[in-house]
Scaffold this motif. Structure first.
Motif, mmCIF file in Angstrom:
data_model
loop_
_atom_site.group_PDB
_atom_site.id
_atom_site.type_symbol
_atom_site.label_atom_id
_atom_site.label_comp_id
_atom_site.label_asym_id
_atom_site.label_seq_id
_atom_site.Cartn_x
_atom_site.Cartn_y
_atom_site.Cartn_z
ATOM 1 N N VAL A 112 36.024 13.436 -20.212
ATOM 2 C CA VAL A 112 36.701 14.403 -19.338
ATOM 3 C C VAL A 112 37.680 15.206 -20.186
ATOM 4 C CG1 VAL A 112 38.251 14.745 -17.377
ATOM 5 C CG2 VAL A 112 36.456 13.021 -17.237
ATOM 6 N N ILE A 113 37.482 16.510 -20.179
ATOM 7 C CA ILE A 113 38.395 17.429 -20.872
ATOM 8 C C ILE A 113 39.095 18.254 -19.799
ATOM 9 C CG2 ILE A 113 38.537 19.441 -22.405
ATOM 10 C CD1 ILE A 113 35.931 18.413 -23.737
ATOM 11 N N ALA A 114 40.421 18.331 -19.886
ATOM 12 C CA ALA A 114 41.167 19.181 -18.946
ATOM 13 C C ALA A 114 42.064 20.082 -19.763
ATOM 14 C CB ALA A 114 41.994 18.329 -17.996
ATOM 15 N N ASN A 115 42.061 21.338 -19.421
ATOM 16 C CA ASN A 115 42.868 22.287 -20.195
ATOM 17 C C ASN A 115 43.455 23.329 -19.257
ATOM 18 O OD1 ASN A 115 44.010 23.368 -22.461
ATOM 19 N ND2 ASN A 115 42.074 23.752 -23.520
ATOM 20 N N GLU A 116 44.499 23.982 -19.748
ATOM 21 C CA GLU A 116 45.146 25.035 -18.967
ATOM 22 C C GLU A 116 44.129 26.132 -18.642
ATOM 23 O OE1 GLU A 116 48.291 26.836 -21.191
ATOM 24 O OE2 GLU A 116 48.568 28.352 -19.626
ATOM 25 N N PHE A 117 44.170 26.632 -17.425
ATOM 26 C CA PHE A 117 43.277 27.732 -17.074
ATOM 27 C C PHE A 117 43.969 29.062 -17.356
ATOM 28 C CE2 PHE A 117 41.411 30.906 -14.258
ATOM 29 C CZ PHE A 117 40.102 30.814 -14.689
ATOM 30 N N LYS A 118 43.333 29.851 -18.209
ATOM 31 C CA LYS A 118 43.874 31.194 -18.491
ATOM 32 C C LYS A 118 43.128 32.162 -17.575
ATOM 33 C CE LYS A 118 46.322 30.444 -22.454
ATOM 34 N NZ LYS A 118 45.755 29.428 -23.317
ATOM 35 N N ASN A 119 43.869 32.871 -16.760
ATOM 36 C CA ASN A 119 43.224 33.795 -15.823
ATOM 37 C C ASN A 119 42.368 34.825 -16.550
ATOM 38 O OD1 ASN A 119 44.210 32.816 -13.382
ATOM 39 N ND2 ASN A 119 46.188 33.831 -13.709
ATOM 40 N N TYR A 120 41.268 35.221 -15.916
ATOM 41 C CA TYR A 120 40.491 36.344 -16.431
ATOM 42 C C TYR A 120 41.369 37.594 -16.304
ATOM 43 C CZ TYR A 120 36.262 33.476 -16.120
ATOM 44 O OH TYR A 120 35.316 32.509 -16.297
ATOM 45 N N PRO A 121 41.172 38.591 -17.165
ATOM 46 C CA PRO A 121 41.976 39.817 -17.047
ATOM 47 C C PRO A 121 41.855 40.421 -15.639
ATOM 48 C CG PRO A 121 40.647 39.835 -19.054
ATOM 49 C CD PRO A 121 40.198 38.647 -18.261
ATOM 50 N N THR A 247 35.040 29.193 -11.973
ATOM 51 C CA THR A 247 36.242 29.764 -12.585
ATOM 52 C C THR A 247 36.342 31.285 -12.356
ATOM 53 O OG1 THR A 247 35.140 30.007 -14.722
ATOM 54 C CG2 THR A 247 36.410 27.982 -14.379
ATOM 55 N N MET A 248 35.210 31.978 -12.318
ATOM 56 C CA MET A 248 35.239 33.433 -12.071
ATOM 57 C C MET A 248 35.519 33.728 -10.597
ATOM 58 S SD MET A 248 31.766 34.245 -14.152
ATOM 59 C CE MET A 248 31.643 36.003 -14.283
ATOM 60 N N GLU A 249 35.205 32.760 -9.733
ATOM 61 C CA GLU A 249 35.310 32.911 -8.275
ATOM 62 C C GLU A 249 34.346 34.023 -7.837
ATOM 63 O OE1 GLU A 249 39.513 33.609 -8.095
ATOM 64 O OE2 GLU A 249 39.982 31.466 -8.222
ATOM 65 N N VAL A 250 34.915 35.123 -7.263
ATOM 66 C CA VAL A 250 34.052 36.245 -6.845
ATOM 67 C C VAL A 250 34.412 37.434 -7.741
ATOM 68 C CG1 VAL A 250 33.535 37.865 -4.967
ATOM 69 C CG2 VAL A 250 33.910 35.424 -4.473
ATOM 70 N N MET A 251 33.509 37.785 -8.649
ATOM 71 C CA MET A 251 33.843 38.829 -9.625
ATOM 72 C C MET A 251 32.896 40.026 -9.488
ATOM 73 S SD MET A 251 34.362 38.383 -13.700
ATOM 74 C CE MET A 251 35.835 37.392 -13.635
ATOM 75 N N PRO A 252 33.465 41.216 -9.206
ATOM 76 C CA PRO A 252 32.612 42.391 -8.992
ATOM 77 C C PRO A 252 31.928 42.871 -10.274
ATOM 78 C CG PRO A 252 34.931 43.011 -8.866
ATOM 79 C CD PRO A 252 34.897 41.515 -9.024
ATOM 80 N N VAL A 253 30.798 43.527 -10.089
ATOM 81 C CA VAL A 253 30.023 44.086 -11.199
ATOM 82 C C VAL A 253 30.172 45.609 -11.173
ATOM 83 C CG1 VAL A 253 27.643 44.461 -12.011
ATOM 84 C CG2 VAL A 253 28.398 42.170 -11.310
ATOM 85 N N SER A 254 30.434 46.184 -12.350
ATOM 86 C CA SER A 254 30.640 47.637 -12.424
ATOM 87 C C SER A 254 29.479 48.363 -13.101
ATOM 88 C CB SER A 254 31.919 47.944 -13.203
ATOM 89 O OG SER A 254 31.786 47.433 -14.511
#
Ligand code: PLP
Length: 280
Positions: A112-121, A247-254
């Motif tokens: 098990v690896i746990a690390n800080e989550f860095k938000n996507y831009p 981790t991306m959740e709902v991410m729009p496509v451009s």
């Protein structure tokens, strides 16, 4: 960072596995990636259920009970002082002599690896991300079922290499029959004739946990949903496209290949419903 390896926590530098581990030698193993919000592991039961399904599909015994896994995840998060995090649970076949027979390995390796989550831009959510359709096809489910979330990720890595070369963030693969399948680490959704469409599991995809939640949220809010077999032209003709994963959740496509798109109202509605589900 402290990493949980088999029976306890170790400093990252000491958390090492054997070169004879069949996870390393053959990609013989499975994993899950989970997101932790404010110290709470999101949808952990669903992830453990899928971990066990992957294990069962490769004839691997999960060496811990569900309760053990939950405790170990909590312990690892705590030991690292994490609040916003991601967790990766990996179980490989374990150490054994060279040879494909799983029976060569006495015990699975559990990590098990746990690390800080860095938000996507933030602009990824505001403006959307570029995706492309690679040459490489999603491996056929009769050959290596994408429902096995396995350590054997070369199919996806080949697609990712094509995405990077094309300057796209994600590659969305077709299946061997030419129908839309999924991204290298994500599921895809698009709007068509007022309905929210996503490739059916039978197209040969991982049935994402985020995908299931988004389908549920959409249905509850009165958006028509369809799971089916779709062609690339239906995707590029769409007014709204988005990707999902834990981790991306709902991410729009451009952009899809060379077709530009604008993030739309349904995508932002679902993104905010997803955020509410996370905080609820
Ligand atoms: N498809 C693939 C190939 C994946 O690797 C992932 C997650 O990493 C997903 C879909 C999305 O799954 P989930 O929503 O459960 O994170």
């Amino acid at each position: 960072m402290l990493v949980y390896l088999n029976n306890g926590l170790l400093p990252e530098a000491d958390a090492k596995i054997s070169v004879f581990d069949h996870g390393f030698l053959y990609g013989d193993g499975i994993y899950e990636t989970l997101r932790v919000y404010n110290k709470k592991v999101f949808l952990i039961d669903e992830h453990i259920r899928r971990l066990k399904r992957s294990a069962s599909l490769i004839g691997l015994t999960v060496p811990k009970t569900d309760e053990d896994i939950k405790k170990i995840v909590a312990l690892t998060l705590d030991a690292n002082g994490l609040r916003e995090a991601y967790v990766r649970i990996t179980i490989s076949r374990g150490e054994g002599p060279i040879g494909l027979d799983p029976a060569l390995c006495k015990a699975p390796t559990f990590v098990v690896i746990a690390n800080e989550f860095k938000n996507y831009p933030e602009e990824y959510y505001r403006d959307g991300i570029a995706i492309m359709v690679p040459e490489v096809r999603r491996n056929h489910r009769a050959a290596l079922n994408p429902q096995i979330k396995s350590q054997n990720f070369l199919n996806n890595i080949l697609a990712k290499i094509e995405a990077k070369a094309a300057g796209a963030y994600e590659a969305v693969m077709l299946n061997t029959d030419g129908f839309l399948a999924e991204g290298t680490i994500s599921n895809i959704f698009f709007l068509k004739d007022g309905a929210l469409c996503t490739p059916a599991v039978e197209c040969g995809i991982l049935d994402g946990i985020t995908r299931a939640l988004v389908l549920d949220l959409a249905t509850k809010t009165g958006i028509k949903v369809r799971e089916g077999f779709y062609r690339l032209e239906e995707l590029t003709a769409s007014s709204e496209v988005f990707l999902t994963n834990s981790t991306m959740e709902v991410m729009p496509v451009s952009r899809i290949n060379n077709t530009p798109l604008n993030p739309g109202a349904i995508t932002s509605k679902l993104r905010s419903l997803y955020k509410q589900a996370v905080s609820g």
